[in-house]
Design an enzyme around this catalytic site. Structure first.
Site, PDB file in Angstrom:
ATOM      1  N   GLU A 154       0.818  -1.222   0.000  1.00 59.77           N
ATOM      2  CA  GLU A 154       0.000   0.000   0.000  1.00 59.77           C
ATOM      3  C   GLU A 154       0.848   1.266   0.000  1.00 59.77           C
ATOM      4  O   GLU A 154       1.274   1.732   1.048  1.00 59.77           O
ATOM      5  CB  GLU A 154      -0.939   0.019   1.225  1.00 59.77           C
ATOM      6  CG  GLU A 154      -1.815   1.277   1.240  1.00 59.77           C
ATOM      7  CD  GLU A 154      -2.774   1.369   2.433  1.00 59.77           C
ATOM      8  OE1 GLU A 154      -2.761   0.478   3.298  1.00 59.77           O
ATOM      9  OE2 GLU A 154      -3.519   2.346   2.482  1.00 59.77           O
ATOM     10  N   LYS A 204      -2.521  -1.968  -3.198  1.00 62.35           N
ATOM     11  CA  LYS A 204      -3.582  -1.121  -2.628  1.00 62.35           C
ATOM     12  C   LYS A 204      -3.189   0.339  -2.830  1.00 62.35           C
ATOM     13  O   LYS A 204      -2.503   0.929  -1.994  1.00 62.35           O
ATOM     14  CB  LYS A 204      -3.748  -1.447  -1.140  1.00 62.35           C
ATOM     15  CG  LYS A 204      -4.746  -0.548  -0.421  1.00 62.35           C
ATOM     16  CD  LYS A 204      -5.184  -1.131   0.915  1.00 62.35           C
ATOM     17  CE  LYS A 204      -6.083  -0.153   1.642  1.00 62.35           C
ATOM     18  NZ  LYS A 204      -6.782  -0.766   2.773  1.00 62.35           N
TER      19      LYS A 204
HETATM   20  P1  13P Z   1      -9.521   4.058   3.955  1.00 61.96           P
HETATM   21  O1  13P Z   1     -10.335   3.338   2.899  1.00 61.96           O
HETATM   22  O2  13P Z   1     -10.375   4.628   5.044  1.00 61.96           O
HETATM   23  O3  13P Z   1      -8.542   5.004   3.366  1.00 61.96           O
HETATM   24  O4  13P Z   1      -8.691   2.952   4.713  1.00 61.96           O
HETATM   25  C1  13P Z   1      -8.045   1.986   4.018  1.00 61.96           C
HETATM   26  C2  13P Z   1      -6.788   1.630   4.701  1.00 61.96           C
HETATM   27  O5  13P Z   1      -6.590   0.510   5.105  1.00 61.96           O
HETATM   28  C3  13P Z   1      -5.747   2.676   4.837  1.00 61.96           C
HETATM   29  O6  13P Z   1      -4.552   2.095   5.251  1.00 61.96           O
END
Ligand code: 13P
Length: 339
Positions: free
Chosen positions: A178, A220
């Site tokens: 991510e 992500k």
């Molecule tokens: P949000 O969809 O609220 O941004 O959260 C996703 C997430 O896991 C951020 O690390």
């Protein structure tokens, strides 16, 4: 089973048509902030109650194939006495775990951040795996500013993500990678696109250098949007066009699935934007969701910390999961919000 067949079956279970991931892995300060907004104290019992409510939502597995948990949730139980990871698995939802330890400023940069938690990660992962986790999540954070991300920031964050991903795979855990480019700021959608392209290019270069097997990873990312305080909003079609363009330039086709974060978009925006991406031409990867706020927010407001509202909260979560499930096929319309 070998670690490779472990990871292949985790990917097969997580990457399914019409389904996505629920992020319920808020750290202690973040969940306290979410609870405070509905006047609920962040006690261990309240957190257990809330996350158990999410996981045991009837038929959630129809639209959710994975759930990201926070460390303490791995050892908590549902009201019925089931371990929460097992309760998820029973719904056909793969349990995973956030393993990073949050961000700190990257010294000698203007505003770059860097995420901590690599020391001892391999050992921690073995314990999480025994507790039922089959995938992991690690988030690097990139604010957009005049000179941010810097070259150093971009490079350092990519290195850390790649080291994390390689360590996960060495113990048979699928890494969710991510790199979150923050929505904060008044930048244009073009500036966002430029930053995300640079960030993801560095990330995939690093993943290659560290020998990460892309087939056993999930990306992500942030969607390409204008900054939150930019004068105009982009339409879902503009977001989809810019986002797909950047993804096609940076993410190899070997990656099975791209699961967006919602990052401060409203729940309806996040659904409409995902829908627009899936309404166009087919892409080499699945385009899905891994939403935290965009799935949980309406449910939190239905709950308000009261046990008697649990069912209403589950219905609110189920509705968002169902609508995002429709967006996976490009079949969502705003009219469905009123059904
Ligand atoms: P949000 O969809 O609220 O941004 O959260 C996703 C997430 O896991 C951020 O690390």
């Amino acid at each position: 089973m070998t670690i490779y067949s472990d990871m292949q079956s985790t990917i097969s279970d997580m990457v399914q048509k019409g389904k996505g991931i629920l992020a319920a892995d808020e750290s202690a300060p973040t969940i306290a902030k979410r609870f405070k907004a509905i006047d609920v104290e962040s006690t261990e019992e309240n957190r257990r109650f809330w996350r158990s409510l999410l996981i045991t939502t009837p038929k959630l597995g129809d639209y959710i194939s994975g759930i990201i948990l926070f460390e303490e949730t791995l050892t908590q139980k549902s009201d019925a006495g089931a371990q929460l990871p097992a309760a998820a698995q029973q719904q056909g939802i793969v349990p995973g775990i956030k393993v990073d330890k949050g961000k700190i400023p990257l010294v000698n940069t203007e505003a770059d951040q860097i995420t901590q938690g690599l020391d001892g990660l391999g050992e921690r992962l073995k314990v999480y795996k025994e507790q039922g986790a089959r995938f992991a999540k690690w988030r690097e954070v990139y604010p957009i500013g005049g000179h941010t991300p810097s070259r150093l920031g971009n490079h350092a964050n990519a290195e850390v993500l790649a080291r994390y991903a390689a360590i996960c795979q060495s113990v048979g855990i699928v890494p969710i990678v991510e790199p979150e480019v923050l929505i904060d700021g008044d930048h244009t959608i073009e500036r966002c696109a430029e930053v995300i392209e640079r960030v993801q290019h560095a990330v995939y270069h690093a993943l290659h250098r560290y020998g990460v097997i892309l087939e056993y990873t999930i990306l992500k990312p942030s969607m390409v949007t204008p900054g939150k305080t930019h004068a105009t909003k982009a339409t879902p079609e503009q977001v989809a066009e810019q986002t797909i363009k950047v993804l096609r330039r940076t993410v190899p086709a070997a990656v099975p699935s791209i699961n967006f974060l919602s990052g401060g978009q409203t729940d309806e925006e996040a659904t409409a934007n995902l829908n627009a991406m899936n309404a166009g031409n087919p892409q080499p990867w699945e385009l899905s969701f891994s939403y935290g706020r965009a799935l949980q927010q309406p449910a939190l407001h239905a709950w308000m910390g009261k046990a008697e509202n649990a069912q209403a909260a589950q219905q609110a979560l189920f509705k968002r999961a169902r609508l995002n499930g429709a967006a996976r096929y490009g079949k969502y319309g705003v009219g469905m919000e009123k059904e």
